[in-house]
Design a protein around this motif. Structure first.
Motif, PDB file in Angstrom:
ATOM      1  N   ARG A 574      80.544 -24.501 -66.213  1.00  0.00           N
ATOM      2  CA  ARG A 574      79.413 -24.833 -67.080  1.00  0.00           C
ATOM      3  C   ARG A 574      78.915 -26.218 -66.710  1.00  0.00           C
ATOM      4  NH1 ARG A 574      77.695 -23.554 -72.259  1.00  0.00           N
ATOM      5  NH2 ARG A 574      78.374 -25.490 -73.190  1.00  0.00           N
ATOM      6  N   TYR A 575      77.804 -26.251 -66.024  1.00  0.00           N
ATOM      7  CA  TYR A 575      77.235 -27.551 -65.674  1.00  0.00           C
ATOM      8  C   TYR A 575      75.761 -27.412 -65.367  1.00  0.00           C
ATOM      9  CZ  TYR A 575      77.617 -25.942 -60.796  1.00  0.00           C
ATOM     10  OH  TYR A 575      77.497 -25.235 -59.632  1.00  0.00           O
ATOM     11  N   PHE A 576      75.061 -28.544 -65.381  1.00  0.00           N
ATOM     12  CA  PHE A 576      73.699 -28.560 -64.856  1.00  0.00           C
ATOM     13  C   PHE A 576      73.464 -29.930 -64.236  1.00  0.00           C
ATOM     14  CE2 PHE A 576      71.848 -31.270 -68.119  1.00  0.00           C
ATOM     15  CZ  PHE A 576      72.655 -31.031 -69.228  1.00  0.00           C
ATOM     16  N   GLY A 588      76.398 -21.242 -66.077  1.00  0.00           N
ATOM     17  CA  GLY A 588      77.142 -20.995 -67.315  1.00  0.00           C
ATOM     18  C   GLY A 588      76.434 -21.416 -68.589  1.00  0.00           C
ATOM     19  N   ILE A 589      75.149 -21.797 -68.522  1.00  0.00           N
ATOM     20  CA  ILE A 589      74.449 -22.174 -69.751  1.00  0.00           C
ATOM     21  C   ILE A 589      73.492 -21.046 -70.141  1.00  0.00           C
ATOM     22  CG2 ILE A 589      74.688 -24.627 -69.225  1.00  0.00           C
ATOM     23  CD1 ILE A 589      71.720 -24.695 -68.540  1.00  0.00           C
ATOM     24  N   GLU A 590      72.828 -21.203 -71.290  1.00  0.00           N
ATOM     25  CA  GLU A 590      72.035 -20.107 -71.869  1.00  0.00           C
ATOM     26  C   GLU A 590      71.034 -19.500 -70.876  1.00  0.00           C
ATOM     27  OE1 GLU A 590      72.957 -22.755 -73.440  1.00  0.00           O
ATOM     28  OE2 GLU A 590      73.600 -22.236 -75.459  1.00  0.00           O
ATOM     29  N   THR A 591      70.364 -20.336 -70.073  1.00  0.00           N
ATOM     30  CA  THR A 591      69.349 -19.798 -69.155  1.00  0.00           C
ATOM     31  C   THR A 591      69.941 -18.774 -68.200  1.00  0.00           C
ATOM     32  OG1 THR A 591      69.795 -21.628 -67.668  1.00  0.00           O
ATOM     33  CG2 THR A 591      67.872 -21.845 -69.064  1.00  0.00           C
ATOM     34  N   ARG A 592      71.249 -18.863 -67.969  1.00  0.00           N
ATOM     35  CA  ARG A 592      71.879 -17.954 -67.018  1.00  0.00           C
ATOM     36  C   ARG A 592      72.492 -16.732 -67.684  1.00  0.00           C
ATOM     37  NH1 ARG A 592      71.626 -19.040 -61.531  1.00  0.00           N
ATOM     38  NH2 ARG A 592      73.715 -18.204 -61.363  1.00  0.00           N
ATOM     39  N   ARG A 593      72.422 -16.676 -69.006  1.00  0.00           N
ATOM     40  CA  ARG A 593      73.065 -15.559 -69.703  1.00  0.00           C
ATOM     41  C   ARG A 593      72.061 -14.434 -69.963  1.00  0.00           C
ATOM     42  NH1 ARG A 593      77.838 -16.478 -72.883  1.00  0.00           N
ATOM     43  NH2 ARG A 593      77.018 -14.735 -74.051  1.00  0.00           N
ATOM     44  N   HIS A 594      72.536 -13.203 -69.842  1.00  0.00           N
ATOM     45  CA  HIS A 594      71.627 -12.064 -69.989  1.00  0.00           C
ATOM     46  C   HIS A 594      71.261 -11.793 -71.443  1.00  0.00           C
ATOM     47  CE1 HIS A 594      71.874 -11.241 -65.817  1.00  0.00           C
ATOM     48  NE2 HIS A 594      73.191 -11.180 -65.859  1.00  0.00           N
ATOM     49  N   ASP A 595      72.092 -12.284 -72.377  1.00  0.00           N
ATOM     50  CA  ASP A 595      71.806 -11.952 -73.777  1.00  0.00           C
ATOM     51  C   ASP A 595      70.970 -13.027 -74.480  1.00  0.00           C
ATOM     52  OD1 ASP A 595      73.750 -13.845 -73.803  1.00  0.00           O
ATOM     53  OD2 ASP A 595      75.163 -12.741 -75.056  1.00  0.00           O
ATOM     54  N   THR A 596      70.476 -14.016 -73.744  1.00  0.00           N
ATOM     55  CA  THR A 596      69.646 -15.044 -74.355  1.00  0.00           C
ATOM     56  C   THR A 596      68.208 -14.538 -74.483  1.00  0.00           C
ATOM     57  OG1 THR A 596      70.996 -16.678 -73.196  1.00  0.00           O
ATOM     58  CG2 THR A 596      68.934 -17.458 -74.150  1.00  0.00           C
ATOM     59  N   THR A 730      73.144 -27.872 -75.753  1.00  0.00           N
ATOM     60  CA  THR A 730      73.806 -27.684 -74.460  1.00  0.00           C
ATOM     61  C   THR A 730      73.332 -28.754 -73.475  1.00  0.00           C
ATOM     62  OG1 THR A 730      73.927 -25.309 -74.798  1.00  0.00           O
ATOM     63  CG2 THR A 730      74.143 -26.068 -72.541  1.00  0.00           C
ATOM     64  N   ILE A 731      72.017 -28.999 -73.481  1.00  0.00           N
ATOM     65  CA  ILE A 731      71.444 -29.954 -72.528  1.00  0.00           C
ATOM     66  C   ILE A 731      71.556 -31.381 -73.054  1.00  0.00           C
ATOM     67  CG2 ILE A 731      69.362 -30.557 -71.212  1.00  0.00           C
ATOM     68  CD1 ILE A 731      70.388 -27.746 -70.625  1.00  0.00           C
ATOM     69  N   ARG A 739      74.893 -31.141 -81.815  1.00  0.00           N
ATOM     70  CA  ARG A 739      74.179 -29.985 -82.348  1.00  0.00           C
ATOM     71  C   ARG A 739      73.712 -30.222 -83.785  1.00  0.00           C
ATOM     72  NH1 ARG A 739      77.697 -25.075 -82.992  1.00  0.00           N
ATOM     73  NH2 ARG A 739      77.715 -25.709 -85.147  1.00  0.00           N
ATOM     74  N   GLU A 740      74.589 -30.839 -84.607  1.00  0.00           N
ATOM     75  CA  GLU A 740      74.253 -31.050 -86.019  1.00  0.00           C
ATOM     76  C   GLU A 740      72.953 -31.850 -86.146  1.00  0.00           C
ATOM     77  OE1 GLU A 740      77.183 -31.674 -84.600  1.00  0.00           O
ATOM     78  OE2 GLU A 740      78.304 -29.976 -85.442  1.00  0.00           O
TER      79      GLU A 740
END
Ligand SMILES: [Zn+2]
Length: 756
Positions: A574-576, A588-596, A730-731, A739-740
């Motif tokens: 998980r990195y960018f 490994g972040i949201e842009t790479r996930r199929h369910d986003t 994430t970013i 996140r909070e």
């Protein structure tokens, strides 16, 4: 004599193989070859095999038998006497094998080559493959083949194939189309996009008109959106209702489409449950179901044809097969050429393992854990196809690790000290040699090609071969692989770790320090190092270790992220980061996930592109205000209800059958909504849904299956804002925005608006 390309083949009546040749003048020619399929049976005593031949229920299946001298197991050094059973009907290999098993206690008979399809066996025997350029001569019910082509070829020609897209519009009575609904119209769409619509007369007229039009236009390929799971099944049902089941002929063979014995299978793969629908085969044409093809959708037609040729697997099968299945066929071919039998079920047992073995095995690949957070001026170097290269260069295969023939072998696997065969080339490395070599050539050709169309073809072919390389390692230890074995898997891991550690040593010797390393990649740092320094380092590693390694680039900055579940354990991929070229790399972040949902992906990409404008880490901090503005813009769109529903769709796989769900997970709710509308669903199928009221007490209101949305459907503003904040964190978390705090930003605005 016929000259052309082998388009399709299938066994038909007893003892025949039908082969279709696509000729230069656009004709498709049907040839019939007299040919029989075989399976093999072994037992500890020959008398047991002779017993088998006395049984009527076995004799009914066969036309002939003989004892042949074959290698029963891939590890055997000597041949055994094996009973060959020649089948009357090539399509009944499984049935015969099951009959043999039923008549003897388990393990008395060991059965082989049952999983090799008649088409594959025919290809192996005749040295043929899909879309091979051939000359064929038919005489006395036999075909004599002359192959003018080879699977080694990289400049082969593909005939121009004619294609049509078949679309059926259902006269829906409820929200979802059902097999009970009548056909509204049928469309046949040409490659150029010209559509022919069949909508006149009764349903019978429409079906017969479809059959007639397909016969007249005679396409080689028929595309559907969902032929395996709906369109063709629906046509079969409608034909039955209208008593036309014998007339629904879309194949070149005069054979009507039939309802499958089973609609599909749910199965486990790498810890996930997947669903495979039964395939709807056309005979003499190829049916491409665009929603049921992995290789077709990831590598296009040219990649698919490359895999089908190389692995000698029919195009129809290759379209629907996993890479593992295609690769197995390549291994089966190599085994068959060496007279090695292919077990019906995996038989090579794992060797006994000590605690040390297991510990080493569990560590798997090389891991050098990164310090989480932001880093500047880090360079990345990657070994190319490291695992398959190890298998090929070190001759790692099920039968070569701890072989029986070279107890005194000088090649020992690091850490575990298994010895490796020095006398025989393994089946797995043998199969990989051609894949590695062809891919190297395609990449060369790609560089040299001046015509962009041609470059695309070479790119598709090399990409499809890359999939084989990516998957081949997993298959080496996979328990269902015929020639897999965990010791071979462990050996590859041990070599990989050794190579990575050696690379680290060379890097450190040159003044670099390691920031992160995983499997086949290293992230390094050295004050003032430029691109030349990295290139030189790669050359030194290549020369010293003999494995190709390439320089990916230097990052202006890179963020290594923690797992969102366990904050303290870094998830290794998980990195960018932003390369000096301005290019963004993310794993490994949201842009790479199929369910986003695509809306969230777009948001995250926009934030990354904004940060990519930075020249260094300090200037990235200066861009945070801009990033937060993007967050506000996107949250405004959500709040104002302006996001189209299709951009908010979430896709998830059903992890079990519906009746096995005890809890109301959102997937289960969406699936039940579809079920209520008459849709049959199986574990492993993908469900698409919109979140409508996530925190509702009534589970039924929480989500809505995408197929059931109407103009009245409203999405859940708060839940989508939370998802947006989550993706933002994430970013932005490495930059100090937890996140909070981001949730407060998006939800506070919401609060103000509702007060106003
Ligand atoms: Zn050996």
């Amino acid at each position: 004599m016929v000259r052309g390309w082998l388009l399709d083949l299938y066994p038909l009546e007893e003892g025949t193989m039908v082969v279709w040749i696509k000729c230069d003048d656009n004709r498709a020619v049907r040839l019939v070859d007299s040919w029989h399929h075989c399976i093999y049976v072994a037992a500890d005593q020959k008398s047991l095999l002779l017993d088998l031949l006395k049984r009527d229920e076995i004799r009914d299946f066969i036309v002939d038998w003989a004892f042949e001298s074959k290698f029963e197991s891939i590890v055997d050094l000597e041949r055994s006497e094996i009973l060959r059973l020649t089948l009357k009907d090539a399509r009944k290999a499984q049935q015969l094998a099951k009959t043999i098993q039923r008549h003897a206690p388990f393990d008395v008979y060991r059965i082989y080559n049952v999983d090799v399809s008649p088409q594959q066996a025919y290809f192996y025997e005749k040295e043929l493959f899909p879309l091979a350029l051939v000359e064929a001569e038919e005489a006395n019910q036999h075909v004599r083949w002359k192959v003018l082509d080879s699977i080694e070829a990289t400049d082969y020609e593909i005939p121009s194939l004619t294609s049509l897209k078949l679309r059926v519009n259902v006269d829906k009575q409820l929200k979802l189309p059902s097999f009970d609904d009548q056909i509204k119209s049928i469309q046949l769409i040409s490659k150029k996009g010209e559509a022919l619509t069949i909508d006149e007369g009764s349903e019978t007229d429409k079906i017969l008109s479809l059959v007639k039009t397909i016969r007249q236009l005679d396409p080689d390929l028929i595309h559907t959106d969902d032929g395996d799971t709906f369109t063709l099944l629906y046509l079969i049902r409608r034909a039955e209702v209208n008593h036309l089941q014998d007339q629904l002929i879309l194949s070149r063979e005069q054979d009507p489409l039939k309802w499958p014995k089973k609609l599909g299978n749910s199965y486990f793969s790498y810890g996930k449950i997947l669903y495979k629908p039964a395939s709807q085969k056309l005979y003499g044409r190829v049916h491409i179901d665009e929603s049921n093809t992995f290789i077709g959708s990831s590598c296009g037609l040219h990649g698919l044809i490359e895999v089908a040729r190389l692995c000698r697997i029919p195009v129809h099968t290759a379209l629907r097969a996993s890479i593992g299945k295609c690769m197995s066929s390549l291994q089966f071919y190599n085994a068959t050429k060496r007279d090695i039998l292919i077990p019906w079920k995996p038989t090579i047992a794992e060797e006994f393992k000590t605690v040390w073995d297991l510990m080493v095995a569990d560590r798997g690949g090389f891991i050098f854990e990164p310090k989480l957070g932001l880093h500047e001026d880090v360079g990345e170097i990657d070994f190319s196809s490291l695992y398959p290269m190890i298998m090929a260069k070190k001759n790692i295969s099920a039968e070569t690790v701890s072989c029986k023939c070279c107890q005194d072998s000088t090649q020992l696997v690091p850490e575990v000290n298994y010895h490796v065969c020095q006398k025989r080339r393994g089946i797995v490395p043998n199969s990989l040699d051609l894949v590695l070599e062809k891919r190297r050539i395609y990449k060369e050709l790609m560089k040299r090609a001046t015509d962009p169309g041609l470059r695309q073809v070479f790119d598709a072919r090399q990409a499809s071969l890359k999939w084989i390389l990516v998957c081949c390692f997993g298959y080496l230890g996979f328990h269902n692989a015929k020639f897999g074995r965990i010791d071979a898997h462990i050996s590859v891991c041990a070599y990989a770790r050794k190579i990575l550690l050696d690379a680290v040593r060379i890097a450190e010797r040159n003044g670099f320090s390691v920031v992160h390393g995983i499997v086949d990649s290293l992230w390094l740092k050295k004050r003032g190092a430029g691109e030349d320094d990295y290139e030189n380092l790669c050359e030194e590693i290549r020369d010293e270790l003999g494995f190709p390694i390439s320089f990916e680039g230097i990052y202006k900055w890179i963020a290594f992220l923690s797992s969102k579940v366990h904050d303290q354990i870094p998830v290794l991929n998980r990195y960018f980061g932003i390369f000096r070229s301005g290019e963004v790399k993310q794993r490994g972040i949201e842009t790479r996930r199929h369910d986003t949902p695509s809306f969230i992906t777009r948001f995250q990409e926009e934030v990354l592109q904004t940060l990519a404008k930075s020249s260094d880490l300090q200037s990235a901090y200066n861009l945070l205000a801009e990033a937060l503005q993007i967050l506000r813009n996107y949250s405004n769109l959500i709040r104002e209800g302006r996001v189209p529903l299709e951009d908010l769709v979430i896709q998830r796989g059903l992890s079990k059958n519906l009746d096995e769900y005890e809890n109301n997970t959102v997937q289960a709710i969406a699936a039940r909504q579809l079920q209520r509308e008459g849709r049959q669903l199986f574990a492993g199928q993908t469900i698409s849904y919109i979140i409508t009221d996530f925190y509702s007490k009534n589970p039924w209101n929480r989500v809505l299956a995408y197929e059931l949305i109407t103009s009245k459907t409203r999405y859940d503003v708060v839940k989508y804002l939370e998802l947006l904040a989550y993706a933002a964190s994430t970013i932005l978390e490495p930059f100090g925005y937890a996140r909070e705090r981001l949730e407060q930003i998006v939800l506070e605005d919401l609060h103000q608006i509702s007060i106003a």
